[in-house]
Design a protein around this motif. Structure first.
Motif, short mmCIF file in Angstrom:
data_model
loop_
_atom_site.label_atom_id
_atom_site.label_comp_id
_atom_site.label_asym_id
_atom_site.label_seq_id
_atom_site.Cartn_x
_atom_site.Cartn_y
_atom_site.Cartn_z
N GLY A 14 0.95 -1.30 0.03
CA GLY A 14 -0.02 -0.19 0.12
C GLY A 14 0.90 1.14 -0.03
N PRO A 15 0.20 2.42 0.35
CA PRO A 15 0.97 3.57 0.33
C PRO A 15 2.33 3.56 1.10
CG PRO A 15 -1.11 4.14 0.44
CD PRO A 15 -1.23 2.61 0.45
N ALA A 16 2.04 2.79 2.48
CA ALA A 16 3.32 3.16 3.27
C ALA A 16 4.20 2.07 2.91
CB ALA A 16 2.84 2.36 4.42
N GLY A 17 4.02 0.65 2.51
CA GLY A 17 4.98 -0.14 2.15
C GLY A 17 5.57 0.35 0.92
N LEU A 34 6.44 -7.33 -0.33
CA LEU A 34 5.46 -8.58 -0.47
C LEU A 34 4.14 -8.31 -0.50
CD1 LEU A 34 6.94 -11.28 1.93
CD2 LEU A 34 7.40 -10.93 -0.58
N ARG A 45 -9.84 2.32 -1.51
CA ARG A 45 -8.79 2.83 -0.35
C ARG A 45 -8.37 4.51 -0.44
NH1 ARG A 45 -3.85 -0.39 -2.89
NH2 ARG A 45 -3.31 -1.71 -0.90
N ALA A 129 1.78 -12.50 -3.29
CA ALA A 129 2.56 -13.26 -1.88
C ALA A 129 1.76 -12.82 -0.71
CB ALA A 129 4.19 -12.77 -2.00
N VAL A 131 1.21 -12.90 2.99
CA VAL A 131 2.19 -13.44 4.05
C VAL A 131 1.27 -14.02 5.05
CG1 VAL A 131 3.62 -12.36 5.94
CG2 VAL A 131 4.02 -11.45 3.66
N ASP A 164 0.92 -3.70 6.26
CA ASP A 164 -0.14 -4.75 5.58
C ASP A 164 -1.68 -4.21 6.17
OD1 ASP A 164 0.80 -5.64 7.89
OD2 ASP A 164 0.30 -7.35 7.61
N ARG A 166 -4.90 -2.22 8.04
CA ARG A 166 -5.69 -2.25 9.40
C ARG A 166 -5.76 -3.62 9.82
NH1 ARG A 166 -11.08 0.38 8.38
NH2 ARG A 166 -11.80 -0.80 6.59
N THR A 169 -1.57 -8.81 9.18
CA THR A 169 -1.10 -10.07 9.77
C THR A 169 0.18 -9.89 10.52
OG1 THR A 169 -1.96 -11.18 7.67
CG2 THR A 169 -0.57 -12.32 8.82
N SER A 271 -16.12 -0.78 6.15
CA SER A 271 -16.07 -0.52 7.72
C SER A 271 -15.14 0.52 8.03
CB SER A 271 -15.91 -2.05 8.24
OG SER A 271 -15.75 -1.82 9.67
N GLY A 289 1.88 2.97 9.10
CA GLY A 289 0.66 3.06 8.32
C GLY A 289 -0.51 2.44 8.99
N VAL A 301 -6.86 11.71 5.21
CA VAL A 301 -5.34 11.76 5.56
C VAL A 301 -4.38 10.66 5.97
CG1 VAL A 301 -5.56 13.89 6.63
CG2 VAL A 301 -6.18 12.00 8.14
N GLY A 302 -5.19 9.44 5.49
CA GLY A 302 -4.72 8.11 5.80
C GLY A 302 -3.62 7.91 4.99
N ASN A 304 -1.67 9.85 3.42
CA ASN A 304 -0.59 10.81 3.64
C ASN A 304 0.10 10.39 5.02
OD1 ASN A 304 -1.01 12.81 1.30
ND2 ASN A 304 -3.04 12.40 2.15
C1 LIG Z 1 -14.07 4.05 3.52
C2 LIG Z 1 -12.81 4.73 3.55
C3 LIG Z 1 -12.11 5.58 2.54
C4 LIG Z 1 -10.96 6.18 2.82
N1 LIG Z 1 -10.44 7.22 1.97
C5 LIG Z 1 -9.42 7.96 2.09
C6 LIG Z 1 -8.93 8.88 1.11
O1 LIG Z 1 -9.84 9.55 0.37
N2 LIG Z 1 -7.74 9.47 1.49
C7 LIG Z 1 -6.92 8.82 2.37
O2 LIG Z 1 -5.83 9.25 2.63
N3 LIG Z 1 -7.05 8.07 3.21
C8 LIG Z 1 -8.46 7.38 3.06
N4 LIG Z 1 -8.77 6.21 4.02
C9 LIG Z 1 -7.68 5.60 4.59
C10 LIG Z 1 -6.53 5.07 3.91
O3 LIG Z 1 -7.22 3.94 2.73
C11 LIG Z 1 -5.58 4.35 4.72
O4 LIG Z 1 -5.22 5.08 5.87
C12 LIG Z 1 -4.32 4.04 3.77
O5 LIG Z 1 -4.70 3.28 2.85
C13 LIG Z 1 -3.26 3.30 4.71
O6 LIG Z 1 -2.25 2.83 3.99
P1 LIG Z 1 -1.29 1.61 4.25
O7 LIG Z 1 -0.25 1.45 3.20
O8 LIG Z 1 -0.84 1.59 5.84
O9 LIG Z 1 -2.48 0.37 4.10
P2 LIG Z 1 -3.37 -0.05 2.93
O10 LIG Z 1 -3.52 0.80 2.07
O11 LIG Z 1 -4.36 -0.84 3.78
O12 LIG Z 1 -2.09 -1.26 2.09
C14 LIG Z 1 -2.12 -2.24 2.83
C15 LIG Z 1 -1.38 -3.16 1.79
O13 LIG Z 1 -1.00 -4.65 2.59
C16 LIG Z 1 -1.63 -5.71 1.85
N5 LIG Z 1 -1.68 -6.95 2.65
C17 LIG Z 1 -2.81 -7.10 3.53
N6 LIG Z 1 -2.27 -8.43 4.03
C18 LIG Z 1 -1.28 -8.71 3.51
C19 LIG Z 1 -0.60 -9.83 3.87
N7 LIG Z 1 -0.82 -10.85 4.50
N8 LIG Z 1 0.21 -10.42 2.76
C20 LIG Z 1 0.88 -9.27 1.94
N9 LIG Z 1 0.32 -7.98 1.75
C21 LIG Z 1 -0.69 -7.80 2.52
C22 LIG Z 1 -2.84 -5.33 1.22
O14 LIG Z 1 -3.31 -5.97 0.07
C23 LIG Z 1 -2.55 -3.64 0.92
O15 LIG Z 1 -2.16 -3.35 -0.39
C24 LIG Z 1 -9.90 5.70 3.85
C25 LIG Z 1 -10.22 4.34 4.61
C26 LIG Z 1 -11.70 4.05 4.39
C27 LIG Z 1 -12.16 3.10 5.42
#
Ligand SMILES: Cc1cc2nc3c(=O)[nH]c(=O)nc-3n(C[C@H](O)[C@H](O)[C@H](O)COP(=O)(O)OP(=O)(O)OC[C@H]3O[C@@H](n4cnc5c(N)ncnc54)[C@H](O)[C@@H]3O)c2cc1C
Length: 411
Positions: A14-17, A34, A45, A129, A131, A164, A166, A169, A271, A289, A301-302, A304
């Motif tokens: 995702g954005p963090a990874g 991965l 997202r 992949a 995890v 990975d 909210r 794993t 959710s 993240g 802001v998530g 970002n």
């Molecule tokens: C309804 C809704 C709308 C939103 N709208 C916005 C918005 O407009 N702007 C904004 O900034 N934020 C928004 N957010 C929040 C935002 O989506 C998150 O805060 C942000 O995506 C977090 O990034 P992340 O990289 O931490 O996690 P994620 O984006 O959740 O990425 C996690 C990645 O890990 C992968 N993954 C998960 N489990 C495994 C595993 N076991 N093995 C390998 N890979 C795995 C997933 O497939 C995913 O690609 C919204 C949230 C919700 C619920």
């Protein structure tokens, strides 16, 4: 079982990874990301890229690539409450050049960042992949196990990052405990065509009976209807006609295009949750993240915050990891420092999101203004909103403690 060896293993593309993978590879660190899905093409997202992330993209020298991807800049964030348009946030007060939030499908942003990362020889991204857990040896995390279409995979690493999301794993496997803040809303996610009559960009539509978020994407509006948590089944039981009426109640100007929503097959339930880990790391592993702190969609802001975590982590980790003989304790000190740096900015933003949830209530509707506004409401709009506008622009645009990339690219 196939075994790979790397300096850093990041779980989650995702954005963090992806951002952390890019920054580490750019700093000369060997890294494997991965991602369980086969591509980045997911719809749920969020799309907002805020000034803080635009500044990071500028620092990475990726601006021309970014600008070549279709996106929709918003200089103000407008809400229409009971038919009254409120310019709630104006990013024009921020320093140039990034005086706007822009809306870009997240898969395009991730494709661009992953493409930039692949140009570094120390970067590897393994899609598909999934995890399944972390590996512990002598009280230290030393990597992860995953399932791929080619069978089981073991990745051994000096440092494992849980990015990975909210339902992390990695977080669960590490036994890290989150404080959960109850959230009264869920979001029903769907798309409708843009109305033929041009409509000023509007992020939020509110009426006493319904609240709708609309994100302009090329050719259509991505919409999120706020609904009371746990109420999706009963809303669905009323039928699609009732749901279209709800859209029209929130945003009367969208009543016509709402008819294009054929059935609940086209509406997904998302959710919403807010939580934050008490401790973000264990020896040899760190969560960042949403895996460390699930963010509400309020203010978008998530993404970002996830990017800011990645920048802060890279700033702290690259100087340590660049020493091949860095002792594990030095790596762990950087993990503790990351939590100390990012926990407060995260807690402050989540506090604001929870206050906003208090205003929204259970998402059933919002009655903040009369139409036309009363004298008192007009006074508030004339005095309070202009005063709050630049403050809100800073908070929403940058979050608290915005990060800058401190390490240069390794040639
Ligand atoms: C309804 C809704 C709308 C939103 N709208 C916005 C918005 O407009 N702007 C904004 O900034 N934020 C928004 N957010 C929040 C935002 O989506 C998150 O805060 C942000 O995506 C977090 O990034 P992340 O990289 O931490 O996690 P994620 O984006 O959740 O990425 C996690 C990645 O890990 C992968 N993954 C998960 N489990 C495994 C595993 N076991 N093995 C390998 N890979 C795995 C997933 O497939 C995913 O690609 C919204 C949230 C919700 C619920």
């Amino acid at each position: 079982m196939i075994t790979e060896r790397t300096r850093v293993c990041i779980v989650g593309g995702g954005p963090a990874g992806v951002m952390l993978g890019l920054l580490l590879a750019r700093g000369g660190i060997d890294v494997i990301v991965l991602e369980k899905h086969a591509d980045f093409f997911r719809d749920f997202r969020g799309d907002t890229v805020h000034p803080s992330t635009l500044n990071v993209i500028d620092q990475l020298g990726l601006r021309a690539e970014f600008d070549a991807i279709p996106h929709a800049p918003l200089h103000t964030l407008d809400a229409v409450i009971d038919g009254v348009r409120v310019h709630a946030i104006d990013f024009g007060s921020l320093p140039a050049p990034n005086r706007f939030v822009t809306l870009m499908p997240q898969w395009d942003l991730l494709d661009m960042l992953a493409g930039a990362a692949r140009r570094h020889p120390t970067f590897r991204l393994l899609m598909g992949a999934d995890v399944t857990g972390t590996i512990t040896e002598g009280g230290r995390i030393v990597g992860v196990e995953a399932q791929t279409s080619d069978g089981a995979l073991r990745v051994e690493a000096d440092l494992t990052i849980g990015a990975d999301g909210r339902g992390s794993t990695v977080r669960n496997s590490l036994g890290l405990v989150a404080v959960e803040y109850g959230v009264p809303i869920d979001v029903a996610w769907f798309r409708i065509p843009r109305p033929v009559d041009p409509l000023p960009d509007t992020l939020i539509w509110g009426s006493p009976t319904a609240m709708l978020v609309t994100i302009p994407r090329p050719g259509y509006l991505q919409c999120g209807m706020l609904i009371p948590k746990g109420s999706f089944d009963s809303i669905r039981a009323v039928g699609i006609e009732g749901f279209r009426a709800r859209i029209a109640a929130a945003a009367p100007r969208l009543a016509g295009v709402a008819r294009e929503l054929a059935s609940f097959e086209d509406v997904k339930l998302l959710s919403v949750q807010i939580d934050r880990l008490r401790r973000w790391w264990r020896p040899g592993a760190l969560c960042i993240g949403d895996a460390a702190h699930a963010m509400s969609p309020i203010f978008g802001v998530g993404i970002n915050y996830a990017v800011q975590d990645a920048v802060a982590a890279a700033n702290l980790l690259i100087p340590v990891l660049n020493h091949p003989a860095a002792p594990p304790a030095a790596i762990d000190r950087a993990l503790g420092a990351l939590q100390r740096r990012r926990a407060l900015p995260t807690a402050l933003m989540q506090r604001i999101q929870r206050i906003a949830h208090g205003v929204i209530g259970s998402g059933g509707g919002l009655h903040l203004l009369h139409n036309p506004p009363t004298r008192r409401e007009r006074m508030v709009m004339r005095v309070a909103i202009p005063t709050a506008r630049p403050i809100l622009a800073r908070i929403v645009g940058y979050g608290f403690r915005p990060e800058r990339i401190r390490s240069g690219a390794r040639p």
